[in-house]
Enzyme design. Structure first.
Site, short mmCIF file in Angstrom:
data_model
loop_
_atom_site.label_atom_id
_atom_site.label_comp_id
_atom_site.label_asym_id
_atom_site.label_seq_id
_atom_site.Cartn_x
_atom_site.Cartn_y
_atom_site.Cartn_z
N GLN A 211 -1.00 5.66 -7.15
CA GLN A 211 -1.01 5.02 -8.48
C GLN A 211 -0.31 3.66 -8.46
O GLN A 211 -0.20 3.02 -9.50
CB GLN A 211 -0.31 5.93 -9.50
N LYS A 234 -9.15 4.54 -6.53
CA LYS A 234 -8.27 4.09 -7.64
C LYS A 234 -8.03 2.59 -7.56
O LYS A 234 -7.47 1.99 -8.46
CB LYS A 234 -6.94 4.84 -7.60
#
Ligand code: PMP
Length: 414
Positions: A211, A234
């Site tokens: 993240q 991501k």
């Protein structure tokens, strides 16, 4: 040196959004507001075209062929590795191992680094806010070796207790494995500080960067960890590709994880010798198109600039926090002072899954559930949260749409 954010040109969102074909989709007759980037971000045309061009013009297996296509494919594949080396500021492409994603990277380290060397009584330290991908592989390793898992607590804001962490590091601590950014809460950990404390004590370190890499510049030299893991999907890249960064000295000392083609130098029935780094850890035909797509994603993100991305996302986070925080009955879960651009929340009297369904009917994509971080849900005493997670292509108008839609949900169900 970090650029002064006030001198950075703002993003041209109209132009940027045109780079992402999916963002012009309508969902149930409404313009899509894609606010589920923490689960997986969308791809710019540059990534889609890099993969498509590879298949249309250059595909062959890598590393093994003398023919032109195989050499072109190898050059593209290794070129992507070099782009990623530069992106992470790793010392050498030998430190960049292509894997399927963060999950596989952490499993590789647990099994190849940990399994041969941990003994009963050794300790592995993680934190309370980890994704299951940074919990379960270590639990499995503990079962296999007799090592013990230690968990650093968090506070009510979702901040990891640094003093408790220091107190937990002992003579038997062999590995510290921590998230850079929490996917469930958004907390950004001061990883440099955590890693430095472990390294002073001779402890090996891994950072789960899944993240973090989409939102801020990450630099292996300043973080100083032994391992760093992230997923392509991501970071606006393809699914099924990710990266394990490993310090060369660590990777060299580890046995291969999987056996097969590409990871060997010589094979006879008596004895096999292993290939050099990083190929020792890349058994079998790799995800060539995925790696090339990930290289294109890195180019794209670098082209915009991570500092500009971070500034825009900080604005989105502040705006969303203010607007969502003003909704009666809405409680934000995760209020650390340093947060990445996501907001987890619960609304009194409405189950997060019902919220997700109502929002979807208005074209708004958010994630609801435990976010693969069940211990975090237990800590805050909720079964699930709703989570809006922002990318640089998101706008304040999309947050307005989210807030309006939450209002409709409260009228219907609250
Ligand atoms: N760690 C974190 C913090 C994550 O957010 C995720 C994905 N949700 C993972 C690990 C696992 O990543 P992947 O499923 O791409 O392997």
């Amino acid at each position: 040196m970090a650029a002064d954010p006030s001198t950075l040109a703002p993003l041209d969102l109209t132009r940027i959004r045109q780079d992402f074909p999916i963002l012009s989709r309508q969902i149930r007759g409404r313009p899509l507001a894609y606010l589920d980037n923490g689960a997986s971000a969308q791809r710019p045309r540059a990534v889609i075209e890099a993969e498509s061009d590879y298949y249309q013009q250059h595909h062959a297996n890598v590393h093994r062929g003398v023919h032109t296509l195989s050499q072109e494919a190898t050059d593209l594949f290794e070129g992507a590795r070099e782009k990623i080396r530069r992106f992470l500021n790793a010392a050498s492409p030998r430190e960049i191992v292509f894997v399927r994603g963060t999950t596989e990277a952490i499993n590789l380290v647990a099994q190849s680094w940990g399994r041969p060397r941990l003994v009963p009584g050794d300790e592995i330290v993680i934190t309370w806010l980890e994704h299951h991908a940074n919990i379960v592989p270590w639990q499995q390793l503990c079962e296999q070796t007799g090592a013990a898992l230690k968990v650093v607590p968090i506070d009510q804001r979702g901040v990891v207790d640094f003093d408790a962490y220091l107190a937990m590091l002992g003579p038997r601590t062999r590995m510290v494995a921590i998230a850079h950014v929490s996917n469930a809460l958004g907390t950004v950990l001061p990883v440099e500080q955590f890693i430095a404390a472990a390294r002073e004590r001779g402890i090996t370190t891994l950072v789960d960067g899944a993240q973090a890499v989409p939102h801020q510049r990450v630099d292996m030299q300043s973080i100083g960890c032994d391992f760093y893991a992230f997923s392509g999907h991501k970071l606006y890249g393809p699914t099924g590709i990710g990266v394990l960064y490993g310090r060369e000295a660590e990777l060299s000392a580890m046995p291969p994880w999987q056996g097969g083609g590409d990871m060997i130098l010589t094979v006879s029935f008596e004895r096999t010798t292993y290939n050099a780094l990083p190929y020792k850890f890349e058994a079998g035909t790799p995800n060539i198109a995925g790696a090339i797509g990930l290289g294109a994603a890195v180019d794209y993100v670098e082209g915009i600039g991570l500092e500009r991305i971070a500034r825009h996302e900080a604005d989105l986070l502040a705006y969303a926090t203010e607007r969502l925080g003003a909704i009666p009955g809405l409680l934000i879960i995760g209020t650390a002072p340093e947060k990445a651009s996501l907001v987890s929340f619960v609304v009194e009297g409405i189950h997060p899954h019902d919220l997700g369904t109502i929002l979807d009917a208005e074209g708004i994509a958010i994630r609801t559930g435990h976010h693969c971080a069940m211990p975090v849900m237990d800590f805050f005493g909720v079964p699930a949260t709703a989570r809006a997670s922002f990318a640089f292509y998101n706008t304040r108008a999309e947050i307005d749409a989210l807030v309006a839609s939450l209002g409709h949900a409260r009228e219907m169900l609250g």
